[in-house]
Motif scaffolding. Structure first.
Motif, PDB file in Angstrom:
ATOM      1  N   ILE A  92      53.126  42.086  93.752  1.00 13.60           N
ATOM      2  CA  ILE A  92      52.930  41.778  95.169  1.00 13.60           C
ATOM      3  C   ILE A  92      51.650  40.985  95.392  1.00 13.60           C
ATOM      4  O   ILE A  92      51.611  40.054  96.202  1.00 13.60           O
ATOM      5  CB  ILE A  92      52.917  43.081  96.004  1.00 13.60           C
ATOM      6  N   THR A  93      50.596  41.320  94.649  1.00 17.63           N
ATOM      7  CA  THR A  93      49.312  40.639  94.832  1.00 17.63           C
ATOM      8  C   THR A  93      49.211  39.329  94.067  1.00 17.63           C
ATOM      9  O   THR A  93      48.255  38.582  94.248  1.00 17.63           O
ATOM     10  CB  THR A  93      48.145  41.543  94.408  1.00 17.63           C
ATOM     11  N   GLY A  94      50.178  39.048  93.194  1.00 17.77           N
ATOM     12  CA  GLY A  94      50.162  37.797  92.450  1.00 17.77           C
ATOM     13  C   GLY A  94      49.461  37.867  91.120  1.00 17.77           C
ATOM     14  O   GLY A  94      49.326  36.853  90.430  1.00 17.77           O
ATOM     15  N   GLU A  95      49.011  39.045  90.713  1.00 17.22           N
ATOM     16  CA  GLU A  95      48.356  39.180  89.411  1.00 17.22           C
ATOM     17  C   GLU A  95      49.368  39.051  88.274  1.00 17.22           C
ATOM     18  O   GLU A  95      49.003  38.636  87.169  1.00 17.22           O
ATOM     19  CB  GLU A  95      47.600  40.510  89.350  1.00 17.22           C
ATOM     20  N   PHE A  96      50.603  39.438  88.522  1.00 14.18           N
ATOM     21  CA  PHE A  96      51.689  39.228  87.574  1.00 14.18           C
ATOM     22  C   PHE A  96      52.708  38.291  88.219  1.00 14.18           C
ATOM     23  O   PHE A  96      53.291  38.642  89.257  1.00 14.18           O
ATOM     24  CB  PHE A  96      52.396  40.539  87.221  1.00 14.18           C
ATOM     25  N   PRO A  97      52.947  37.109  87.651  1.00 10.38           N
ATOM     26  CA  PRO A  97      53.992  36.241  88.205  1.00 10.38           C
ATOM     27  C   PRO A  97      55.366  36.884  88.029  1.00 10.38           C
ATOM     28  O   PRO A  97      55.600  37.646  87.084  1.00 10.38           O
ATOM     29  CB  PRO A  97      53.862  34.955  87.389  1.00 10.38           C
ATOM     30  N   LEU A  98      56.266  36.576  88.946  1.00 15.29           N
ATOM     31  CA  LEU A  98      57.600  37.165  88.902  1.00 15.29           C
ATOM     32  C   LEU A  98      58.454  36.494  87.836  1.00 15.29           C
ATOM     33  O   LEU A  98      58.391  35.282  87.644  1.00 15.29           O
ATOM     34  CB  LEU A  98      58.288  37.015  90.264  1.00 15.29           C
ATOM     35  N   ILE A 121      55.497  34.099  99.693  1.00 20.86           N
ATOM     36  CA  ILE A 121      54.230  34.047  98.948  1.00 20.86           C
ATOM     37  C   ILE A 121      54.455  34.189  97.441  1.00 20.86           C
ATOM     38  O   ILE A 121      53.504  34.388  96.692  1.00 20.86           O
ATOM     39  CB  ILE A 121      53.254  35.136  99.429  1.00 20.86           C
ATOM     40  N   SER A 122      55.710  34.070  97.004  1.00 22.16           N
ATOM     41  CA  SER A 122      56.063  34.339  95.614  1.00 22.16           C
ATOM     42  C   SER A 122      55.234  33.537  94.619  1.00 22.16           C
ATOM     43  O   SER A 122      54.922  34.019  93.522  1.00 22.16           O
ATOM     44  CB  SER A 122      57.551  34.051  95.384  1.00 22.16           C
ATOM     45  N   LEU A 146      36.122  48.584 101.557  1.00 18.61           N
ATOM     46  CA  LEU A 146      36.207  47.191 101.110  1.00 18.61           C
ATOM     47  C   LEU A 146      37.589  46.609 101.408  1.00 18.61           C
ATOM     48  O   LEU A 146      37.712  45.425 101.743  1.00 18.61           O
ATOM     49  CB  LEU A 146      35.904  47.099  99.612  1.00 18.61           C
ATOM     50  N   ALA A 147      38.616  47.441 101.309  1.00 15.73           N
ATOM     51  CA  ALA A 147      39.970  46.961 101.614  1.00 15.73           C
ATOM     52  C   ALA A 147      40.141  46.666 103.102  1.00 15.73           C
ATOM     53  O   ALA A 147      41.019  45.880 103.483  1.00 15.73           O
ATOM     54  CB  ALA A 147      41.001  48.000 101.170  1.00 15.73           C
ATOM     55  N   LEU A 148      39.297  47.264 103.943  1.00 17.62           N
ATOM     56  CA  LEU A 148      39.385  47.062 105.385  1.00 17.62           C
ATOM     57  C   LEU A 148      38.615  45.832 105.857  1.00 17.62           C
ATOM     58  O   LEU A 148      38.688  45.465 107.037  1.00 17.62           O
ATOM     59  CB  LEU A 148      38.856  48.293 106.124  1.00 17.62           C
ATOM     60  N   ALA A 149      37.888  45.196 104.953  1.00 13.03           N
ATOM     61  CA  ALA A 149      37.062  44.045 105.330  1.00 13.03           C
ATOM     62  C   ALA A 149      37.935  42.865 105.745  1.00 13.03           C
ATOM     63  O   ALA A 149      38.976  42.591 105.134  1.00 13.03           O
ATOM     64  CB  ALA A 149      36.163  43.640 104.166  1.00 13.03           C
ATOM     65  N   GLY A 150      37.496  42.172 106.783  1.00 19.35           N
ATOM     66  CA  GLY A 150      38.145  40.922 107.159  1.00 19.35           C
ATOM     67  C   GLY A 150      39.499  41.064 107.818  1.00 19.35           C
ATOM     68  O   GLY A 150      40.383  40.242 107.613  1.00 19.35           O
ATOM     69  N   ALA A 151      39.690  42.095 108.616  1.00 20.25           N
ATOM     70  CA  ALA A 151      40.922  42.261 109.398  1.00 20.25           C
ATOM     71  C   ALA A 151      42.187  42.172 108.551  1.00 20.25           C
ATOM     72  O   ALA A 151      43.005  41.263 108.710  1.00 20.25           O
ATOM     73  CB  ALA A 151      40.977  41.228 110.529  1.00 20.25           C
ATOM     74  N   PRO A 152      42.388  43.110 107.621  1.00 20.60           N
ATOM     75  CA  PRO A 152      43.608  43.089 106.808  1.00 20.60           C
ATOM     76  C   PRO A 152      44.843  43.364 107.649  1.00 20.60           C
ATOM     77  O   PRO A 152      44.778  44.027 108.686  1.00 20.60           O
ATOM     78  CB  PRO A 152      43.375  44.225 105.801  1.00 20.60           C
ATOM     79  N   ARG A 153      45.966  42.838 107.180  1.00 16.15           N
ATOM     80  CA  ARG A 153      47.243  43.094 107.849  1.00 16.15           C
ATOM     81  C   ARG A 153      48.062  44.139 107.088  1.00 16.15           C
ATOM     82  O   ARG A 153      48.919  44.806 107.672  1.00 16.15           O
ATOM     83  CB  ARG A 153      48.035  41.795 107.948  1.00 16.15           C
ATOM     84  N   PHE A 154      47.788  44.275 105.792  1.00 16.95           N
ATOM     85  CA  PHE A 154      48.538  45.223 104.966  1.00 16.95           C
ATOM     86  C   PHE A 154      47.708  45.538 103.727  1.00 16.95           C
ATOM     87  O   PHE A 154      47.071  44.650 103.156  1.00 16.95           O
ATOM     88  CB  PHE A 154      49.885  44.632 104.549  1.00 16.95           C
ATOM     89  N   ILE A 155      47.710  46.832 103.318  1.00 17.71           N
ATOM     90  CA  ILE A 155      46.885  47.283 102.195  1.00 17.71           C
ATOM     91  C   ILE A 155      47.748  48.015 101.174  1.00 17.71           C
ATOM     92  O   ILE A 155      48.644  48.786 101.541  1.00 17.71           O
ATOM     93  CB  ILE A 155      45.756  48.220 102.675  1.00 17.71           C
ATOM     94  N   LEU A 156      47.463  47.788  99.912  1.00 21.11           N
ATOM     95  CA  LEU A 156      48.083  48.513  98.806  1.00 21.11           C
ATOM     96  C   LEU A 156      47.037  49.476  98.231  1.00 21.11           C
ATOM     97  O   LEU A 156      46.031  49.038  97.680  1.00 21.11           O
ATOM     98  CB  LEU A 156      48.560  47.545  97.723  1.00 21.11           C
ATOM     99  N   PHE A 157      47.269  50.772  98.353  1.00 22.73           N
ATOM    100  CA  PHE A 157      46.342  51.785  97.847  1.00 22.73           C
ATOM    101  C   PHE A 157      46.887  52.333  96.528  1.00 22.73           C
ATOM    102  O   PHE A 157      47.937  52.970  96.504  1.00 22.73           O
ATOM    103  CB  PHE A 157      46.182  52.929  98.841  1.00 22.73           C
ATOM    104  N   ASP A 158      46.154  52.115  95.448  1.00 21.23           N
ATOM    105  CA  ASP A 158      46.594  52.558  94.123  1.00 21.23           C
ATOM    106  C   ASP A 158      45.860  53.837  93.733  1.00 21.23           C
ATOM    107  O   ASP A 158      44.718  53.815  93.285  1.00 21.23           O
ATOM    108  CB  ASP A 158      46.333  51.449  93.097  1.00 21.23           C
ATOM    109  N   GLU A 159      46.504  54.972  93.955  1.00 21.36           N
ATOM    110  CA  GLU A 159      46.003  56.306  93.623  1.00 21.36           C
ATOM    111  C   GLU A 159      44.603  56.568  94.185  1.00 21.36           C
ATOM    112  O   GLU A 159      43.666  56.890  93.447  1.00 21.36           O
ATOM    113  CB  GLU A 159      46.022  56.523  92.109  1.00 21.36           C
ATOM    114  N   PRO A 160      44.423  56.465  95.496  1.00 25.50           N
ATOM    115  CA  PRO A 160      43.090  56.675  96.069  1.00 25.50           C
ATOM    116  C   PRO A 160      42.575  58.103  95.946  1.00 25.50           C
ATOM    117  O   PRO A 160      41.363  58.329  96.041  1.00 25.50           O
ATOM    118  CB  PRO A 160      43.286  56.294  97.546  1.00 25.50           C
ATOM    119  N   ALA A 161      43.463  59.077  95.723  1.00 25.25           N
ATOM    120  CA  ALA A 161      43.027  60.472  95.628  1.00 25.25           C
ATOM    121  C   ALA A 161      42.723  60.908  94.202  1.00 25.25           C
ATOM    122  O   ALA A 161      42.335  62.056  93.973  1.00 25.25           O
ATOM    123  CB  ALA A 161      44.082  61.404  96.223  1.00 25.25           C
ATOM    124  N   ALA A 162      42.863  60.000  93.229  1.00 32.08           N
ATOM    125  CA  ALA A 162      42.652  60.369  91.826  1.00 32.08           C
ATOM    126  C   ALA A 162      41.228  60.866  91.599  1.00 32.08           C
ATOM    127  O   ALA A 162      40.255  60.195  91.942  1.00 32.08           O
ATOM    128  CB  ALA A 162      42.923  59.166  90.922  1.00 32.08           C
TER     129      ALA A 162
END
Length: 261
Positions: free
Chosen positions: A63-69, A81-82, A172-188
């Motif tokens: 989703i973030t583009g770190e791995f191409p589809l 955004i693919s 940091l994820a809230l910086a700059g008026a985000p529209r959508f956030i992906l949280f990867d195991e925030p409670a770990a």
């Protein structure tokens, strides 16, 4: 969330924040993701759950583009955004956190959040020293308050507890008026009290900010979301409300080891 909103989501009505169509990612002969199709409404809070190796973090990286589809398409608020690089997806309002903290230990909490806000602003290359009324400084103070770090704003990141560093990552994820956030195991790695605080933070985020949370702690994941997608071996396995997933016999047998209490 009201039942009518869930019905609308299931039938594709309204504005979608994320649309995944046949998202596939191969690593050689290994199919890490296979034909993932998912539609997430603007403002929706969804959990993506599954055992280790189910493909959850790979999905985030796609989703973030770190791995191409390998195949499939991704749309973000209607825009394809693919093929966009990660920084362009960030500019469009997509944010994420990581399983392993990625923070600058030598900065203060306030400086860390200010730089995150400045980095996605139009004036990010300005050399002018910001004053107290600088818009990015004011936004940083507001975000720090939202994640319950007011008393720690001047502390170095290296002196924060693990739980406080997790709170800073949310900031940091809230910086700059985000529209959508992906949280990867925030409670770990969080203590029970820190997990309760995290639940409060996630529940009180602005309603227009949707998110997906990957989380092994089901008590956290099911309390802060209104819909759940279960993954297994790189595919979608089950979807439903938190109550439906929690009470599904197949889910209980595979993931919960019996009824989840």
């Amino acid at each position: 969330m009201a039942e009518t909103s869930i019905a609308d989501r299931l039938h594709g009505a309204g504005a979608h924040a994320l649309e995944l169509e046949g998202v596939t990612r191969h690593f050689g002969a290994l199919a890490a993701l296979s034909g993932i199709t998912m539609r997430i409404m603007a403002g929706e809070r969804r959990a993506v759950l599954g055992s280790n190796g189910a493909g959850k973090t790979t999905l985030f990286n796609a989703i973030t583009g770190e791995f191409p589809l390998t195949a499939g398409r991704i749309r973000f608020f209607g825009e394809d955004i693919s093929d966009l690089p990660t920084h362009e997806r960030i500019r469009r309002g997509l944010r994420r956190t990581y399983q392993i903290s990625q923070l600058f230990s030598g900065l203060s909490v306030l400086d860390s959040v200010f730089l995150a806000c400045r980095g996605v602003s139009r004036r990010r290359f300005s050399l002018r020293r910001p004053g107290a009324m600088d818009i990015n400084v004011m936004q940083a103070h507001s975000i720090i308050n939202a994640v319950h770090l007011d008393d720690d704003r001047d502390r170095l990141v290296s002196t924060l507890s693990h739980g406080q560093q997790r709170q800073l990552e949310v900031a940091l994820a809230l910086a700059g008026a985000p529209r959508f956030i992906l949280f990867d195991e925030p409670a770990a790695g969080l203590s029970p009290s820190e997990r309760r605080d995290l639940v409060v933070i996630l529940k009180t985020l602005p309603k227009h900010i949707g998110y997906i949370i990957i989380e092994h702690d089901l008590d956290v994941a099911l309390r802060v979301t209104d819909y759940v997608s279960m993954m297994h071996n790189g595919r979608l396995f089950k979807e439903g409300t938190p109550e439906e997933i929690e009470n599904d016999p197949e889910v209980q047998d595979i993931y919960l080891g019996g009824r989840h209490g």
